[in-house]
Scaffold this motif. Structure first.
Motif, PDB file in Angstrom:
ATOM      1  N   GLY A   1      -0.047   2.822   1.200  1.00 54.50           N
ATOM      2  CA  GLY A   1      -0.567   4.134   0.260  1.00 54.50           C
ATOM      3  C   GLY A   1      -1.875   4.436   0.946  1.00 54.50           C
ATOM      4  N   VAL A   2      -2.495   5.630   0.738  1.00 47.54           N
ATOM      5  CA  VAL A   2      -3.729   5.967   1.119  1.00 47.54           C
ATOM      6  C   VAL A   2      -4.603   5.264   0.001  1.00 47.54           C
ATOM      7  N   ASN A   3      -5.905   5.128   0.233  1.00 45.42           N
ATOM      8  CA  ASN A   3      -6.946   4.734  -0.220  1.00 45.42           C
ATOM      9  C   ASN A   3      -7.052   5.278  -1.737  1.00 45.42           C
ATOM     10  N   GLY A   4      -7.279   4.401  -2.604  1.00 45.86           N
ATOM     11  CA  GLY A   4      -7.513   5.308  -4.146  1.00 45.86           C
ATOM     12  C   GLY A   4      -6.271   5.389  -4.804  1.00 45.86           C
ATOM     13  N   VAL A   5      -5.020   5.464  -4.478  1.00 46.11           N
ATOM     14  CA  VAL A   5      -3.655   5.798  -4.873  1.00 46.11           C
ATOM     15  C   VAL A   5      -3.599   5.005  -5.937  1.00 46.11           C
ATOM     16  N   GLY A   6      -3.803   3.562  -6.157  1.00 47.21           N
ATOM     17  CA  GLY A   6      -3.674   2.565  -7.009  1.00 47.21           C
ATOM     18  C   GLY A   6      -2.768   1.546  -6.364  1.00 47.21           C
ATOM     19  N   LYS A   7      -2.964   1.258  -5.089  1.00 41.90           N
ATOM     20  CA  LYS A   7      -2.029   0.468  -4.501  1.00 41.90           C
ATOM     21  C   LYS A   7      -2.326  -1.211  -4.958  1.00 41.90           C
ATOM     22  N   THR A   8      -3.562  -1.541  -5.037  1.00 41.26           N
ATOM     23  CA  THR A   8      -3.857  -2.882  -5.396  1.00 41.26           C
ATOM     24  C   THR A   8      -3.426  -2.980  -6.970  1.00 41.26           C
ATOM     25  N   THR A   9      -3.830  -2.189  -7.625  1.00 39.16           N
ATOM     26  CA  THR A   9      -3.487  -2.119  -9.155  1.00 39.16           C
ATOM     27  C   THR A   9      -1.821  -2.286  -9.230  1.00 39.16           C
TER      28      THR A   9
ATOM     29  N   PHE B   1      -9.497  -4.125   6.781  1.00 38.30           N
ATOM     30  CA  PHE B   1     -10.302  -3.294   7.054  1.00 38.30           C
ATOM     31  C   PHE B   1     -11.316  -3.034   6.171  1.00 38.30           C
ATOM     32  N   ARG B   2     -11.131  -3.332   4.712  1.00 35.93           N
ATOM     33  CA  ARG B   2     -12.243  -3.150   3.781  1.00 35.93           C
ATOM     34  C   ARG B   2     -12.463  -4.770   3.080  1.00 35.93           C
ATOM     35  N   ALA B   3     -13.556  -4.855   3.190  1.00 31.93           N
ATOM     36  CA  ALA B   3     -13.847  -6.063   2.338  1.00 31.93           C
ATOM     37  C   ALA B   3     -13.543  -6.210   0.878  1.00 31.93           C
TER      38      ALA B   3
ATOM     39  N   LEU C   1       5.362   5.739  -8.190  1.00 40.27           N
ATOM     40  CA  LEU C   1       4.396   6.695  -8.701  1.00 40.27           C
ATOM     41  C   LEU C   1       3.327   6.069  -9.607  1.00 40.27           C
ATOM     42  N   SER C   2       2.070   6.336  -9.114  1.00 34.92           N
ATOM     43  CA  SER C   2       1.107   5.750  -9.889  1.00 34.92           C
ATOM     44  C   SER C   2       0.516   6.786 -10.952  1.00 34.92           C
ATOM     45  N   LYS C   3      -0.419   6.296 -11.785  1.00 30.75           N
ATOM     46  CA  LYS C   3      -1.113   7.397 -12.889  1.00 30.75           C
ATOM     47  C   LYS C   3      -0.328   8.254 -13.198  1.00 30.75           C
ATOM     48  N   TYR C   4       0.999   7.956 -13.662  1.00 29.53           N
ATOM     49  CA  TYR C   4       1.828   9.011 -14.443  1.00 29.53           C
ATOM     50  C   TYR C   4       1.430   9.309 -15.701  1.00 29.53           C
ATOM     51  N   ASP C   5       0.620   8.336 -16.277  1.00 35.11           N
ATOM     52  CA  ASP C   5      -0.207   8.582 -17.568  1.00 35.11           C
ATOM     53  C   ASP C   5      -1.368   9.708 -17.573  1.00 35.11           C
ATOM     54  N   SER C   6      -1.457  10.177 -16.150  1.00 35.20           N
ATOM     55  CA  SER C   6      -2.639  10.966 -16.400  1.00 35.20           C
ATOM     56  C   SER C   6      -2.347  12.377 -16.506  1.00 35.20           C
ATOM     57  N   LEU C   7      -1.466  12.828 -17.222  1.00 32.87           N
ATOM     58  CA  LEU C   7      -1.043  14.160 -17.641  1.00 32.87           C
ATOM     59  C   LEU C   7      -0.157  14.828 -16.470  1.00 32.87           C
TER      60      LEU C   7
ATOM     61  N   VAL D   1       7.020   3.199 -12.049  1.00 30.85           N
ATOM     62  CA  VAL D   1       6.130   4.225 -12.433  1.00 30.85           C
ATOM     63  C   VAL D   1       4.845   3.594 -13.134  1.00 30.85           C
ATOM     64  N   GLY D   2       3.706   3.793 -12.494  1.00 24.85           N
ATOM     65  CA  GLY D   2       2.554   3.316 -13.232  1.00 24.85           C
ATOM     66  C   GLY D   2       1.994   4.181 -14.451  1.00 24.85           C
ATOM     67  N   VAL D   3       1.769   3.722 -15.415  1.00 26.91           N
ATOM     68  CA  VAL D   3       1.537   4.598 -16.718  1.00 26.91           C
ATOM     69  C   VAL D   3       0.180   4.079 -17.388  1.00 26.91           C
ATOM     70  N   GLY D   4      -0.638   3.605 -16.451  1.00 23.32           N
ATOM     71  CA  GLY D   4      -1.997   3.063 -17.037  1.00 23.32           C
ATOM     72  C   GLY D   4      -2.690   2.033 -16.187  1.00 23.32           C
ATOM     73  N   GLU D   5      -3.884   1.571 -16.791  1.00 25.57           N
ATOM     74  CA  GLU D   5      -4.433   0.693 -15.709  1.00 25.57           C
ATOM     75  C   GLU D   5      -4.299  -0.838 -15.911  1.00 25.57           C
ATOM     76  N   ARG D   6      -3.599  -1.094 -16.996  1.00 21.93           N
ATOM     77  CA  ARG D   6      -3.432  -2.672 -17.440  1.00 21.93           C
ATOM     78  C   ARG D   6      -2.424  -3.072 -16.855  1.00 21.93           C
TER      79      ARG D   6
HETATM   80  P1  GDP Z   1      -6.180   1.367  -3.974  1.00 17.56           P
HETATM   81  O1  GDP Z   1      -7.426   1.787  -3.235  1.00 17.56           O
HETATM   82  O2  GDP Z   1      -5.076   2.322  -3.594  1.00 17.56           O
HETATM   83  O3  GDP Z   1      -6.039   0.170  -4.055  1.00 17.56           O
HETATM   84  O4  GDP Z   1      -6.541   1.856  -5.654  1.00 17.56           O
HETATM   85  P2  GDP Z   1      -6.784   0.735  -6.743  1.00 17.56           P
HETATM   86  O5  GDP Z   1      -5.503   0.018  -7.115  1.00 17.56           O
HETATM   87  O6  GDP Z   1      -8.032   0.328  -6.557  1.00 17.56           O
HETATM   88  O7  GDP Z   1      -6.733   1.904  -8.112  1.00 17.56           O
HETATM   89  C1  GDP Z   1      -7.655   2.984  -7.983  1.00 17.56           C
HETATM   90  C2  GDP Z   1      -8.155   3.343  -9.458  1.00 17.56           C
HETATM   91  O8  GDP Z   1      -6.764   3.981 -10.032  1.00 17.56           O
HETATM   92  C3  GDP Z   1      -8.493   2.185 -10.272  1.00 17.56           C
HETATM   93  O9  GDP Z   1      -9.488   2.794 -11.059  1.00 17.56           O
HETATM   94  C4  GDP Z   1      -7.200   1.995 -11.103  1.00 17.56           C
HETATM   95  O10 GDP Z   1      -7.539   1.361 -12.223  1.00 17.56           O
HETATM   96  C5  GDP Z   1      -6.599   3.490 -11.238  1.00 17.56           C
HETATM   97  N1  GDP Z   1      -5.194   3.286 -11.511  1.00 17.56           N
HETATM   98  C6  GDP Z   1      -4.169   2.645 -10.484  1.00 17.56           C
HETATM   99  N2  GDP Z   1      -3.014   2.805 -11.313  1.00 17.56           N
HETATM  100  C7  GDP Z   1      -3.191   3.689 -12.384  1.00 17.56           C
HETATM  101  C8  GDP Z   1      -2.222   4.062 -13.216  1.00 17.56           C
HETATM  102  O11 GDP Z   1      -0.919   4.023 -13.296  1.00 17.56           O
HETATM  103  N3  GDP Z   1      -2.889   4.642 -14.262  1.00 17.56           N
HETATM  104  C9  GDP Z   1      -3.979   4.998 -14.485  1.00 17.56           C
HETATM  105  N4  GDP Z   1      -4.698   5.881 -15.376  1.00 17.56           N
HETATM  106  N5  GDP Z   1      -4.884   4.691 -13.694  1.00 17.56           N
HETATM  107  C10 GDP Z   1      -4.619   3.990 -12.605  1.00 17.56           C
END
Ligand code: GDP
Length: 295
Positions: free
Chosen positions: A98-106, A130-132, A244-250, A270-275
């Motif tokens: 996934g591209v950076n920021g999509v929520g891959k690590t989470t 690539f990213r420390a 599908l990440s951030k599905y909670d974000s409306l 489906v990711g529905v939050g940050e926990r």
């Molecule tokens: P990466 O760069 O793809 O590894 O992205 P990160 O895992 O660091 O996530 C980027 C941001 O998205 C962080 O602030 C996470 O907490 C947030 N995030 C990831 N998954 C979800 C999700 O399912 N819901 C919400 N609301 N935020 C999420």
């Protein structure tokens, strides 16, 4: 932000449009505009609009829910589900892209927790060298969750990290190996080459396709961009499924329909939050109902 606001109202706006009794050309223009804004793409939009015209011609009294059901029926064959299963007698490898920021690590952390809670032994591989910060972030999750992580210093060869992680996970008899990968590099060609190399390493380590799955994480607020992201990663490694990440974000994820229609890729989680607990198996019925405002 605009995207979120736009998509938030999609189901509700579709519903209210379906409730209008005077059905004229303006009505269809509005319907088409709405479907385009909902990231369904022009081809699908015209198909849906034509179906709605047909229905209205055939039936005298068409109510809002008839139309919602009709649109849902048209979208149903385009959405697929894949719920992965873990074979406890083998090492099961998930390559997470996934591209950076999509929520891959989470997402990796969430999957790790879900499987650890099922009593499975999980290892993470920090192959986004690539990213420390990506290595650090993954390590923080690994420590919090109490799972093993295989890493090297930033800038090292991601293929070497994957090779080491596979060797040690196989030697230890681990159940699950989750591989984090780079989401961006100097250019697209480098990224594609790097990912293809990792893919090859997993295969040469004897992990067959039943025990090796490749997932692309898509941010559900992304919109049209999702399709071009999926196309690039699919070309690089031949994806198995989407998360599908951030599905909670409306957002309602209309772009997912386009990806499904164009690439035929199913959705797994489906990711529905940050926990850590905020990960669900994809539920097609719920997704489609929410999209057309039937929920
Ligand atoms: P990466 O760069 O793809 O590894 O992205 P990160 O895992 O660091 O996530 C980027 C941001 O998205 C962080 O602030 C996470 O907490 C947030 N995030 C990831 N998954 C979800 C999700 O399912 N819901 C919400 N609301 N935020 C999420």
């Amino acid at each position: 932000m605009r995207n979120e606001v736009k998509l938030k109202g999609f189901g509700a706006r579709l519903k209210s449009l379906f409730g209008i009794s005077t059905i004229d050309e303006t009505y269809f223009e509005e319907l088409e505009e709405l479907l385009i804004e909902g990231d369904l793409g022009s081809k699908l939009t015209l198909e849906i609009s034509d179906e709605v015209r047909e229905l209205i011609k055939k039936k005298k009294h068409v109510n809002a829910s008839d139309l919602q059901v009709l649109v849902k029926e048209q979208l149903t064959p385009l959405v697929h589900t894949y719920h992965p299963t873990i074979d406890p007698d083998h090492l099961n490898v998930f390559l997470i892209l996934g591209v950076n920021g999509v929520g891959k690590t989470t997402t990796i952390a969430k999957i790790a927790k879900a499987y650890k809670d099922q009593g499975l032994s999980v290892t993470l591989a920090a192959a986004d060298t690539f990213r420390a910060a990506a290595i650090d972030q993954l390590e923080i999750h690994a420590n919090r969750l109490g799972v093993r992580i295989v890493k090297q210093t930033s800038g090292s060869d991601p293929g070497a990290v994957v090779y080491d992680a596979l060797s040690s996970a196989q030697a230890r008899g681990d159940n699950v190996l989750l591989i984090d990968t780079a989401g961006r590099m100097h250019n697209k060609e480098n990224l594609v080459r790097e990912l293809a190399k990792i893919d090859k390493i997993v295969q040469t380590k004897g992990i067959d396709s039943d025990h090796y799955k490749k997932f692309l994480v898509i941010d559900s607020t992304t919109g049209q961009n999702g399709l071009s992201q999926a196309t690039i990663f699919h070309q690089a490694v031949s994806l198995d499924a989407l998360i599908l990440s951030k599905y909670d974000s409306l957002a309602k994820g209309g772009s997912l329909i386009q990806i499904g229609a164009n690439l035929g890729l199913p959705i797994s989680f489906v990711g529905v939050g940050e926990r850590y607990e905020d990960l669900e198996l994809f539920d097609k019925e719920r997704f489609l109902n929410a999209l057309v405002g039937l929920a």
